[in-house]
Design a protein around this motif. Structure first.
Motif, PDB file in Angstrom:
ATOM      1  N   ARG A 258     -10.839  -0.090   0.695  1.00  0.00           N
ATOM      2  CA  ARG A 258      -9.732   0.530   1.425  1.00  0.00           C
ATOM      3  C   ARG A 258      -9.609   1.991   1.020  1.00  0.00           C
ATOM      4  O   ARG A 258      -9.687   2.336  -0.151  1.00  0.00           O
ATOM      5  CB  ARG A 258      -8.422  -0.197   1.130  1.00  0.00           C
TER       6      ARG A 258
ATOM      7  N   TYR B 251     -16.287  -5.790   3.526  1.00  0.00           N
ATOM      8  CA  TYR B 251     -15.574  -5.305   4.705  1.00  0.00           C
ATOM      9  C   TYR B 251     -14.934  -3.952   4.400  1.00  0.00           C
ATOM     10  O   TYR B 251     -14.719  -3.593   3.243  1.00  0.00           O
ATOM     11  CB  TYR B 251     -14.482  -6.297   5.119  1.00  0.00           C
TER      12      TYR B 251
ATOM     13  N   PRO C 263      -5.179   0.673  10.771  1.00  0.00           N
ATOM     14  CA  PRO C 263      -6.455   0.623  10.052  1.00  0.00           C
ATOM     15  C   PRO C 263      -7.550  -0.055  10.864  1.00  0.00           C
ATOM     16  O   PRO C 263      -7.305  -1.022  11.581  1.00  0.00           O
ATOM     17  CB  PRO C 263      -6.117  -0.180   8.787  1.00  0.00           C
ATOM     18  N   GLN C 264      -8.751   0.492  10.748  1.00  0.00           N
ATOM     19  CA  GLN C 264      -9.918  -0.107  11.380  1.00  0.00           C
ATOM     20  C   GLN C 264     -10.599  -1.014  10.361  1.00  0.00           C
ATOM     21  O   GLN C 264     -10.863  -0.599   9.232  1.00  0.00           O
ATOM     22  CB  GLN C 264     -10.890   0.986  11.834  1.00  0.00           C
ATOM     23  N   GLU C 265     -10.875  -2.242  10.753  1.00  0.00           N
ATOM     24  CA  GLU C 265     -11.549  -3.173   9.855  1.00  0.00           C
ATOM     25  C   GLU C 265     -12.872  -3.601  10.473  1.00  0.00           C
ATOM     26  O   GLU C 265     -12.927  -3.939  11.656  1.00  0.00           O
ATOM     27  CB  GLU C 265     -10.663  -4.393   9.575  1.00  0.00           C
ATOM     28  N   ARG C 266     -13.920  -3.559   9.670  1.00  0.00           N
ATOM     29  CA  ARG C 266     -15.234  -3.985  10.161  1.00  0.00           C
ATOM     30  C   ARG C 266     -16.102  -4.424   8.988  1.00  0.00           C
ATOM     31  O   ARG C 266     -15.827  -4.104   7.826  1.00  0.00           O
ATOM     32  CB  ARG C 266     -15.918  -2.859  10.934  1.00  0.00           C
TER      33      ARG C 266
ATOM     34  N   TYR D 195       0.839  -1.208   0.000  1.00  0.00           N
ATOM     35  CA  TYR D 195       0.000   0.000   0.000  1.00  0.00           C
ATOM     36  C   TYR D 195       0.870   1.254   0.000  1.00  0.00           C
ATOM     37  O   TYR D 195       0.408   2.347  -0.289  1.00  0.00           O
ATOM     38  CB  TYR D 195      -0.925  -0.007   1.215  1.00  0.00           C
TER      39      TYR D 195
ATOM     40  N   LYS E 231     -12.609  -6.233   0.556  1.00  0.00           N
ATOM     41  CA  LYS E 231     -12.500  -5.023   1.376  1.00  0.00           C
ATOM     42  C   LYS E 231     -12.496  -3.767   0.507  1.00  0.00           C
ATOM     43  O   LYS E 231     -11.942  -3.761  -0.595  1.00  0.00           O
ATOM     44  CB  LYS E 231     -11.211  -5.032   2.204  1.00  0.00           C
TER      45      LYS E 231
ATOM     46  N   CYS F 258      -9.637  -4.207  -2.323  1.00  0.00           N
ATOM     47  CA  CYS F 258      -8.469  -4.998  -1.946  1.00  0.00           C
ATOM     48  C   CYS F 258      -8.876  -6.392  -1.499  1.00  0.00           C
ATOM     49  O   CYS F 258     -10.062  -6.686  -1.304  1.00  0.00           O
ATOM     50  CB  CYS F 258      -7.608  -4.288  -0.906  1.00  0.00           C
TER      51      CYS F 258
ATOM     52  N   GLN G   9     -11.622  -1.377   5.266  1.00  0.00           N
ATOM     53  CA  GLN G   9     -10.287  -1.156   5.829  1.00  0.00           C
ATOM     54  C   GLN G   9     -10.022   0.347   5.732  1.00  0.00           C
ATOM     55  O   GLN G   9      -9.683   0.865   4.679  1.00  0.00           O
ATOM     56  CB  GLN G   9      -9.228  -1.947   5.061  1.00  0.00           C
ATOM     57  N   GLU G  10     -10.217   1.026   6.860  1.00  0.00           N
ATOM     58  CA  GLU G  10     -10.162   2.489   6.892  1.00  0.00           C
ATOM     59  C   GLU G  10      -8.920   2.962   7.645  1.00  0.00           C
ATOM     60  O   GLU G  10      -8.708   2.609   8.799  1.00  0.00           O
ATOM     61  CB  GLU G  10     -11.419   3.039   7.570  1.00  0.00           C
ATOM     62  N   TYR G  11      -8.107   3.771   6.974  1.00  0.00           N
ATOM     63  CA  TYR G  11      -6.931   4.372   7.595  1.00  0.00           C
ATOM     64  C   TYR G  11      -7.256   5.796   8.025  1.00  0.00           C
ATOM     65  O   TYR G  11      -7.989   6.515   7.338  1.00  0.00           O
ATOM     66  CB  TYR G  11      -5.761   4.413   6.607  1.00  0.00           C
TER      67      TYR G  11
END
Length: 478
Positions: free
Chosen positions: A415, A323, A333-336, A59, A413, A409, A325-327
């Motif tokens: 991202r 899902y 990163p927060q994944e939910r 990334y 996900k 990704c 994947q937030e930076y």
């Protein structure tokens, strides 16, 4: 004047080598076989002043070296890859500090060290006490602001052909070398090792004459002696004793990857989205390399399209679970889970039904009721993420978040990097939320002024579309 040297170990290597070599007059050393072949250069095993390597599974990249050289490369990125996000650490790697223990966690076997200027570091080991003075060296810099650097009481002095360890008694040789070379360097190291120091023979020592290695060792011993003087003459308070290496982390959003693919294509014919494929997953790297090799004989655009279709069928099929994947640049990163995917042409519609009445809807300050639904509207390469909250098919409110261009990704996900700009609409009222992150990032040189202006234009356009009731608010990257 001797040119600075650099080494690249990255999926972006060809583009980076071309970019740096042509614009900064830096010299490539320790090249890989493919780099030798593509750039038609001679192998040179000299030490490097700058190292570039991948982070976060591709990334982004890290750039490590003297502050002047790292600054030259990050400035080049701002000019040539304007949508890249550059994080430069206030703490230098390998720098030596006077520190003071401010916290000991016996359960986790670690201590927190104050190293001055309102910066703390993590020291693994709990055999210390609060208030104790320690001399430490920074060993690891984490990418995000709220992750502390990792330090150690073991002090190393890296040189051109060797690494010296303070207060030690050993000789080690790089395991990257063949056994015959290792054995020769080990014997040489035993003869050259200075008293009260450990000696690590680097790969570059194989090509260096003994006189050069001895000169390298002498210089490092002098640094160690200088450190001893600095320690004995320093005050009790925390602070830096010896400088280290500057590190910058460059996060490459999809636009930046595409720009690097364009640069790679000038050196070797490649396929569209090459770097996106390479960063997608470890498993896809070999397939992408194969696809590039056969693209000269077949239609590269068609190959790229087929690869993309396979990814969509595997990870982003209709009704699959999506899902996030937030930076946030300040934390990992927060994944939910976002919800269940459906497609509307090339737009992703991700729906979720709330089964309980716990909590509140994000940013709307409305209590969740059982049966409420959220609908997230997204599109690959969009700078905006549009969400609607409904109750009994009636719209309660909607939000538009400004993010870096959305990437698909591995593992189904989405991202992106949250840019701290949000629009909230309830009824006819629109609330704008600006956390000040963009100004902060621009002031620190993390993003360019050009990118800042672009982001705020996108923010304004989203506000206009939200006020006119657009069904899908998706601002695409050019």
């Amino acid at each position: 004047m001797v040119s600075p040297t650099f080494r690249v170990r990255s999926i972006y290597d060809v583009a980076l080598i071309k970019l740096v070599s042509e614009n900064l007059n830096f010299e490539l050393v320790q090249p890989l076989s493919e780099q030798l072949s593509l750039f038609k250069i001679e192998e040179k095993l000299a030490p490097y002043d700058i190292e570039i390597q991948d982070i976060l599974g591709g990334y982004g990249i890290s750039v490590e070296g003297d502050e002047e050289y790292v600054s030259s490369i990050t400035t080049l990125f701002h000019k040539q890859i304007p949508n890249s996000i550059i994080l430069q650490h206030p703490v230098q790697l390998h720098a030596v500090y006077n520190g003071k223990v401010v916290h000991v966690n016996n359960e986790k076997n670690l201590s927190v060290i104050d190293i001055g200027e309102n910066v703390n570091a993590i020291l693994f080991g709990s055999s210390f006490h609060r208030g104790q003075k320690v001399v430490i060296q920074i060993k690891q810099l984490n990418i995000f602001e709220d992750q502390l650097p990792v330090c150690s009481t073991v002090i190393h002095f890296p040189g051109q052909s060797v690494i010296l360890e303070r207060d030690a008694n050993f000789v080690r040789v790089s395991r990257k070398l063949p056994k015959e070379d290792r054995d020769k360097l080990f014997e040489l190291g035993k003869n050259l090792r200075p008293q009260d120091h450990g000696l690590i023979m680097r790969t570059s020592a194989t090509k260096a004459p003994q006189e050069a290695i001895q000169a390298d060792i002498d210089q490092l011993v002098q640094r160690a002696e200088e450190l001893d003087l600095l320690i004995s003459g320093s005050s009790y308070g925390p602070g830096i004793l010896q400088a280290g290496q500057t590190v910058a982390h460059v996060l490459l959003v999809k636009d930046a990857k595409e720009r690097l693919t364009e640069i790679r294509n000038k050196v070797v014919p490649t396929i569209p989205m090459y770097h996106w494929f390479m960063a997608y997953s470890q498993e896809l790297k070999l397939t992408t390399t194969f696809a590039e090799r056969i693209a000269e004989d077949l239609d590269g655009n068609k190959i790229s399209t087929i690869l993309k279709d396979i990814i969509l069928e595997t990870d982003f099929s209709e009704n699959s679970i999506m899902y996030l994947q937030e930076y946030k640049l300040t934390s990992p990163p927060q994944e939910r889970i976002l919800g269940q995917l459906s497609w509307s042409d090339d737009v992703l519609i991700i729906k979720r039904s709330f089964r309980s009445s716990r909590g509140v809807h994000y940013s709307l300050d409305i209590d969740i009721s059982q049966g409420d639904t959220s609908s997230i509207i997204a599109k690959e390469n969009s700078w905006s993420l549009h969400m609607k909250i409904l109750r009994d098919d009636n719209l309660l409110g909607e939000t538009v978040k400004i993010v870096t261009p959305i990437e698909l990704c591995s593992g189904g996900k989405l991202r992106y990097i949250d840019l701290g700009l949000l629009l909230v609409k309830k009824g006819e009222e629109i609330k704008t939320i600006d956390e000040g992150l963009i100004d902060h990032l621009t002031d620190k040189g993390i993003i360019s002024t050009q990118l800042k202006e672009k982001i705020y234009l996108i923010f304004e356009e989203c506000q206009k579309q939200l006020s006119t009731g657009e069904e899908h608010i998706l601002i695409m990257s050019e």
